[in-house]
Design a protein around this motif. Structure first.
Motif, short mmCIF file in Angstrom:
data_model
loop_
_atom_site.label_atom_id
_atom_site.label_comp_id
_atom_site.label_asym_id
_atom_site.label_seq_id
_atom_site.Cartn_x
_atom_site.Cartn_y
_atom_site.Cartn_z
N ARG B 12 0.02 2.63 -10.01
CA ARG B 12 -1.61 2.57 -10.06
C ARG B 12 -1.36 0.94 -9.35
O ARG B 12 -2.41 0.93 -9.08
CB ARG B 12 -1.21 2.46 -11.61
CG ARG B 12 -2.48 1.98 -12.28
CD ARG B 12 -2.15 1.92 -13.41
NE ARG B 12 -3.50 1.82 -14.44
CZ ARG B 12 -4.25 2.39 -14.41
NH1 ARG B 12 -4.19 3.76 -13.83
NH2 ARG B 12 -5.50 1.90 -15.05
N CYS B 15 -1.95 0.54 -5.89
CA CYS B 15 -3.57 1.07 -6.15
C CYS B 15 -4.49 0.18 -6.16
O CYS B 15 -5.01 -0.46 -4.63
CB CYS B 15 -3.93 2.14 -6.41
SG CYS B 15 -2.40 3.49 -6.14
N VAL B 128 -6.10 6.84 -11.40
CA VAL B 128 -5.44 6.09 -10.19
C VAL B 128 -4.01 6.46 -9.10
O VAL B 128 -3.70 6.43 -9.18
CB VAL B 128 -5.01 4.52 -10.48
CG1 VAL B 128 -5.49 3.71 -9.02
CG2 VAL B 128 -6.42 4.14 -11.28
N THR B 129 -4.65 6.93 -7.78
CA THR B 129 -3.96 7.47 -6.84
C THR B 129 -4.00 7.01 -5.32
O THR B 129 -4.89 6.74 -5.26
CB THR B 129 -3.89 9.00 -6.74
OG1 THR B 129 -5.28 9.23 -6.63
CG2 THR B 129 -3.76 9.47 -8.20
#
Lengths: 146, 146
Positions: B12, B15, B128-129
């Protein structure tokens, strides 16, 4: 139909010409009832259909085969505040006809690295829309979708 | 959980760090029952929420306020076959609290060119990927979504 918002609507042929310039776009679909988006490289068929090549066993194929999807590509210059965006919306189907698969294996998109048991997916160009972003206008603060 | 497909799953924080590097992403939503996708510039709030700024009267706002949407950004090097893609999935809501609007007007994304009656839209970072694409692997032919 469109407000004077600094964007120029693009015609179908112009959209397809721009799409042909870029190697990568994004497929937009539904996965487990949620919106999903995935960058993919692609080719264009003679009729404007978007061609993807992926593993037959992929979750992507399971999610999109038979569904209506959107395929988007863009080029944006964040310094000049200009660029374009094109969206192809239509039914996605795995190519099952052996002759068609053979044709696409010769003329379709080439895998950067081949995977086992590849299939081609065709996205029909049922709706082809695009906007050119005129320099100095915002990408938000303007209703692109009006 | 993930096959050895040449992609590295991103955490996360990684990202969010990558998202902060780019000025433009793409909002993925549903419009008139069809998948829709629109490039927008954006900001990130301290908690990782994606912040958009758009016209209060826009069709985009009508389509996404209260809906679950996806927001995607990526950087792909088509020559090196490398790059990354990050997707934030969550509820989109127009910021209606005056104090919060005021805070975002000071600290949130800045319009490239202001539009009248702007509102902020927050996309909650519920999911969140991201994936890093390792050079020499394909963007298709590999199940990114496995």
């Amino acid at each position: 139909m469109y407000p004077n918002d600094g964007f120029r609507e693009l015609g179908r042929q112009e959209c397809l010409r721009l799409l042909a310039k870029v190697p990568v776009g994004r497929i937009v679909y539904t996965r487990r009832a949620l919106p999903a988006v995935l960058p993919v490289n692609f080719g264009l068929d003679g009729d404007g259909a978007v061609l993807l090549r992926t593993s037959a066993a992929s979750e992507l194929v399971r999610a999109i085969d038979g569904a209506v999807v959107a395929f988007e590509a863009d080029e944006v210059d964040a310094v000049r505040h200009s660029g374009w965006s094109v969206v192809v919306t239509g039914s996605a189907t795995v190519v099952t006809d052996p002759a068609e698969h053979e044709r696409l294996a010769r003329t379709g998109p080439v895998s950067w690295v081949p995977a086992p048991q590849e299939v081609f997916v065709r996205i029909e160009p049922e709706l082809v829309t695009g906007r050119e972003l005129v320099g100095g206008r915002t990408l938000y603060g303007v209703d692109l979708s009006a």
